[in-house]
Design an enzyme around this catalytic site. Structure first.
Site, PDB file in Angstrom:
ATOM      1  N   LYS A 146      -0.773 -49.250  43.383  1.00  0.00           N
ATOM      2  CA  LYS A 146      -0.276 -47.887  43.218  1.00  0.00           C
ATOM      3  C   LYS A 146       0.261 -47.755  41.799  1.00  0.00           C
ATOM      4  O   LYS A 146       1.125 -48.534  41.381  1.00  0.00           O
ATOM      5  CB  LYS A 146       0.802 -47.579  44.253  1.00  0.00           C
ATOM      6  CG  LYS A 146       0.297 -47.572  45.699  1.00  0.00           C
ATOM      7  CD  LYS A 146       1.439 -47.246  46.660  1.00  0.00           C
ATOM      8  CE  LYS A 146       0.938 -46.995  48.081  1.00  0.00           C
ATOM      9  NZ  LYS A 146       0.537 -48.217  48.786  1.00  0.00           N
ATOM     10  N   LYS A 154      -2.559 -46.048  60.252  1.00  0.00           N
ATOM     11  CA  LYS A 154      -1.216 -46.604  60.286  1.00  0.00           C
ATOM     12  C   LYS A 154      -0.956 -47.203  61.664  1.00  0.00           C
ATOM     13  O   LYS A 154      -1.221 -46.575  62.699  1.00  0.00           O
ATOM     14  CB  LYS A 154      -0.188 -45.525  59.981  1.00  0.00           C
ATOM     15  CG  LYS A 154      -0.190 -45.066  58.530  1.00  0.00           C
ATOM     16  CD  LYS A 154       0.300 -46.152  57.602  1.00  0.00           C
ATOM     17  CE  LYS A 154       0.409 -45.675  56.167  1.00  0.00           C
ATOM     18  NZ  LYS A 154       0.958 -46.700  55.257  1.00  0.00           N
TER      19      LYS A 154
END
Length: 333
Positions: free
Chosen positions: A218, A111
């Site tokens: 997703k 991240k």
């Protein structure tokens, strides 16, 4: 959304439980992940849109949860799915501690672009990951759309020295992704689209615009395994199946999707149960040898009691479930 007929709300409420899972490191600004889980004819499923999402957006997640509980999963084409480790926006000194939670993962998603941090923080974190996994490991970064085009170009140049596999959602807008892709094309670093698929009114627009080299899928946010499979087929781009910081139940939905795809060239972002210090089952769906199996978790009442949310949070989630169900009742088809 889901292809299954909407079951009675009472059937969902009959087994619905709300859980709160503590994290080993702060992630997406939270230290505890909440989710609502329930059981259908095909097994346990999960409804866990992030708390800031509107009911209209969250209703698609509920459709995905219902799909997984009431529809049979597609036939698997593989018996395990390789996954990446996920590195939150921690200090570089914390990298070894987080990586130690993952068994055998050859790929790490880092991240970056965290609010309140700098590009120097990102460089230090990515450098620490590269040093920890060695030259044969794979490093990908995820900015969650936080950069503008100039910031993204500067960041990619700064991080290119660490041999990036790809950069995920560097900018928020599709037009920005397309411009960045042109600017950094000579670096041969692919761009992956996540939010431009998951949060878009038209999840195929980014592919048609030529703004990405691959897509991140997703299952729950796209309306379920079957809807997500159709998006992958129509997009015509390589896909990485990922999670939204799901419990082991939600991760099994992603594994079912990934196992059913004809092509799966990248390690998937489904290893995030390793970020929890407790889960909905005694044996969480975590990577072993860098891969997940197709096991579908079956939590006991005691398992769910152990991670139960407070009464106040339970009521909040139950109210949200009822509101999102009402949205689905009004959704044509």
């Amino acid at each position: 959304m889901s292809t299954v007929a909407l079951p009675p709300l009472a059937d969902i409420l009959a087994t619905a439980r709300v859980v709160a899972l503590p994290l080993a490191a702060r992630f997406r600004g939270i230290e505890t992940r909440e989710a609502l889980v329930f059981e259908g004819p095909e097994g346990w499923t999960e409804f866990s849109p992030f708390v800031e999402y509107t009911d209209g957006e969250a209703a698609t997640w509920l459709a995905g949860a219902i799909d997984f509980a009431w529809n049979a999963a597609p036939a698997p084409l593989r018996d395990q799915v390789r996954v990446n480790a996920t590195m939150p926006a921690v200090a570089a000194s914390e990298v070894p501690r987080i990586l130690a939670r993952y068994d055998g993962c050859r790929t790490v998603k880092v991240k970056v672009a965290e609010a309140g941090q700098t590009l120097a923080d990102d460089v230090a974190r990515v450098r620490a990951v590269r040093e920890a996994i060695g030259p044969e490991g794979r490093v990908r970064v995820d900015a969650n759309g936080a950069w503008n085009v100039d910031e993204a170009e500067r960041a990619v140049h700064a991080l290119a020295a660490f041999d990036l596999e790809y950069v995920e959602q560097p900018c928020a807008e599709i037009e920005e992704l397309a411009e960045l892709r042109e600017r950094i094309g000579y670096l041969d670093i692919p761009i992956a689209a996540d939010e431009s698929v998951r949060k878009a009114a038209d999840p195929l627009r980014v592919a048609r615009a030529g703004a990405a080299d691959l897509i991140v899928i997703k299952a729950q946010p796209l309306g379920g395994v079957h809807a997500a499979r159709e998006i992958v087929a129509l997009a015509g781009l390589p896909a990485v199946v990922s999670s939204a910081l799901d419990t082991s139940i939600g991760l099994s939905m992603g594994v079912a999707l990934a196992a059913s795809l004809p092509e799966l060239d990248y390690d998937c972002g489904l290893g995030t149960a390793s970020l929890f210090t407790a889960d909905v089952v005694a044996s969480p769906l975590v990577a072993r040898g860098g891969a997940l199996t197709l096991d579908r978790p079956r939590p006991t009442s005691a398992d769910l009691d152990r991670v139960a949310a407070t009464a106040q949070r339970r009521e909040w989630w139950m109210d949200r479930l009822r509101r999102c169900y009402a949205v689905l009742e009004l959704t044509p088809g």
